[in-house]
Design a protein around this motif. Structure first.
Motif, PDB file in Angstrom:
ATOM      1  N   SER A 257       9.658   0.731  -3.450  1.00  0.00           N
ATOM      2  CA  SER A 257      10.802   1.440  -2.845  1.00  0.00           C
ATOM      3  C   SER A 257      11.932   0.742  -3.998  1.00  0.00           C
ATOM      4  O   SER A 257      11.961  -0.181  -4.770  1.00  0.00           O
TER       5      SER A 257
ATOM      6  N   ARG B 240       0.829  -1.420   0.046  1.00  0.00           N
ATOM      7  CA  ARG B 240      -0.017   0.071   0.061  1.00  0.00           C
ATOM      8  C   ARG B 240       0.906   1.124  -0.022  1.00  0.00           C
ATOM      9  O   ARG B 240       0.462   2.500   0.755  1.00  0.00           O
ATOM     10  N   ARG B 241       1.961   1.362  -0.693  1.00  0.00           N
ATOM     11  CA  ARG B 241       3.018   2.269  -0.951  1.00  0.00           C
ATOM     12  C   ARG B 241       3.488   2.017  -2.227  1.00  0.00           C
ATOM     13  O   ARG B 241       3.761   0.946  -2.654  1.00  0.00           O
TER      14      ARG B 241
END
Lengths: 424, 424
Positions: free
Chosen positions: A108, A104-105
């Motif tokens: 990276s 939910r991001r």
């Protein structure tokens, strides 16, 4: 079908953890009559991993690899597999989508490594973590790469790998069946004599019956393995051998299946509708933790009091402080009072207790390290036994917990016998 | 010097036991700055064992084999080694003398197998069992065969194998040092970013600094490994890297050394002279069992109440039944009441509690399987956190226990801070 496992990770080669993943894979496959021919453990080196995969693919039809799919730079199994296949790593949008959905991001830089897979490989969904698994085929042999995190590996193997292996099993393979019986309180050398002849009971040349034993704390696990051209025959031979072992060993058998004593004790109480309580000292909660691992045990287990200090034994379990003063906290008298105390306070049908000296300190000439008193109690009365365990602190704790669970199991069975007695 | 391990035994390939022998060997060698390049696990088959030994001898200078020296017919490592060396097995009178001396009876037909060794091989004394070990040399590489019984293997390795390996270590070999730091509450991908650059910090070409991470439940173990021409330099580099990691991660570090959170929590309480108590539900005693594994913890741990039933929570911990009715047994309110209840009843300085749903049953939309509330309490107040764990029942239990131990550790540290505050 020949199957091999490759476990990767410096932590394995350094002895920091034991390789429970390979044991899980072997058990899961064994339960379906499939054996593992070899397990290879290598560190995190790309070349070493690649060499192990390459050699295994030449010997076997299925190669299961665990570890090295994490997001860090020492996770190199993807690269090693690409080396073996002679292809490049490619970014896979479906992997990115799954990882973003999970985290939910935005991705990276580190997690981006986990979106890559060798060209042409199939991705395997990871229901409980970020790294997808990978399946590739080379010269008719399949390699499956799974995460090293145990619960991720287990879920992926069970749902996405095992069904494929079973579907790919050749017709001509011999089938086998495995049964386990768990025995307590019989020395290994006596057990061997009692089991003689069972291994040679296969009626035909195409069939086999083997019997193996394995010591686990105070318990021996007997393994019956049979082989036959059809799965039904293998199952029938295994059932017959298990029946014979049961008739020879009787009450010394804790139960059938590769479970610990805790499982059988919890099952016995649940099946008979008995409530249980435990009072522990030197085992520090291991008796209750063993019972709580069994799903549904909340219908039976009321509580366990880990009464580690003397004050707790007095306050929680109603142990007479005079008993502790006269006999010591590690004594038959205190074990009895603990079992009776927790049974009465909780209202449980059956209870067990244990008090002992786990070491390394705290021992004396009269009461050496490893001494323990174990009790079980019900409305029919209370039994106490004295035991001596060898080994280091964690071993003494585990063996004392096992002995306590055995007393609890016996008590649960005894209730059944008494209940039948009253019927007549 | 490249070292490999070969572990033999059907019980390993069937997953009935995990391979603790190889972990022991890796630890023992690692403590002396020697690594294991590969571990191979094979069953009891003579050809499979021989193939593994042959391949390892081609790659490595030292090959350590465990298992298959017993008296029964499925113990075939002697035969496999003779196959590899291309020599016959010979009866060795000195082995017979040692076995007769140990058993104090004439040799049985089965034990007679244990008196045989490949022609030209050296025997290694077994101080605690019957089977002697075997050492042989082929093309400059050494193979050592040891029993599979763990305590026999350990004694033989320590006294007869390790000294020979160390004596044979080439002069040019690099020395290495290892340090561990245990981190809690930092996701693995974030941790990787925070550790960046440390691995490339070696000032000279002859030196190396590597950093690896390993996830263990909710905890990450960071391993710093360094290499240098002298052992002091390797140690110094490792200390500097550990200092740097400590300064970057601060409070997220549970402690230094390859230990679990339970160890650090127990040590923190013992070092600060604090008493502890625990109230557990879904973890079933694992929190206390973790603490009790630490020797000497009886000076700090008073009790743990595994209050599994609602009645036990009310009766033992003074939880208001109205709280359970309004919020459910798995709720922040009940976790708080459990921690405060066990702290007050026991009189402990600090307490922790946990209540959750371990599964597989018992979950709902509002309160899914894996939900847990963890609390810690002291005279300064009570903190509660909500956590969600994925995985199967035993995994949820372990992760919930780890989270509880972390709260206990934080509480133990917090006391220290407050105590200092009062001084000024």
């Amino acid at each position: 079908m020949r199957i091999e496992v490759i476990a990767t990770g410096d932590e394995l080669c350094l002895g920091e953890i034991v390789d429970t993943n390979s044991a899980f894979l072997a058990q899961s496959l064994g339960a379906r009559g499939l054996g593992i021919a070899r397990i290879t453990v290598v560190g995190d080196g790309r070349d070493e991993i690649a060499a192990a995969i390459r050699a295994a693919l030449e010997r076997s039809q299925v190669v299961l690899v665990t570890g090295g799919l994490g997001p860090t730079e020492d996770d190199l199994t993807r690269e090693a597999l690409a080396d073996v296949l002679g292809v490049a790593l490619q970014h896979r949008p479906e992997a990115e989508a799954a990882i973003v959905e999970r985290l939910r991001r935005p991705l990276s830089e580190q997690n981006r490594r986990q979106t890559r897979a060798p060209a042409g490989a199939t991705l395997l969904a990871n229901a409980v973590g970020t790294a997808p698994g990978i399946r590739a085929v080379r010269n008719g042999a399949s390699v499956y790469v799974m995460p090293g995190v145990p619960h991720e590996m287990r879920a992926m193997f069970t749902h996405h790998v095992l069904p494929r292996i079973i579907a790919g099993r050749p017709d001509g393979d011999a089938f086998s069946a495995v049964r386990y019986l768990v025995v307590h309180g019989v020395p290994e050398s006596q057990l061997a004599a009692k089991l003689s002849g069972i291994a040679s009971a296969a009626p035909e040349a195409s069939q086999s019956v083997t019997v193996g034993t394995r010591v686990r704390s105070g318990t021996i696990v007997v393994r019956v393995r049979t082989g036959a051209p059809e799965t039904q025959t293998a199952e029938r031979l295994a059932a017959a051998a298990a029946d014979e072992i049961r008739s020879r060993l009787g009450e010394s058998i804790a139960g059938e299946g590769d479970h610990g004593i805790a499982y059988f004790a919890a099952r016995a109480a649940l099946d008979r509708g008995l409530t249980m309580a435990v009072a522990e000292s030197c085992t520090g909660g291991l008796v209750a933790a063993g019972l709580v691992r069994v799903p549904g045990v909340s219908a039976s287990l009321l509580e366990s009091v880990v009464a580690y200090s003397n004050d707790s034994k007095v306050r929680r379990l109603g142990v007479d402080p005079g008993l502790i003063e006269r006999h010591g906290a590690v004594s038959a008298e205190v074990a009895r009072a603990m079992a009776e105390g927790v049974r009465k306070a909780s209202g449980a049908d059956i209870a067990a207790s244990v008090t002992g000296i786990a070491g390394p300190g705290g021992g004396s000439d009269q009461k050496p390290v490893g001494l323990a008193y174990v009790a079980s109690s019900s409305r029919l009365g209370t039994d106490v036994v004295e035991r001596r365990f060898s080994g280091e602190r964690p071993t003494v704790m585990e063996r004392a917990a096992e002995a306590t669970l055995w007393m609890l199991l016996r008590e649960a069975r005894r209730k059944e016998v008494r209940a039948t007695d009253t019927v007549f």
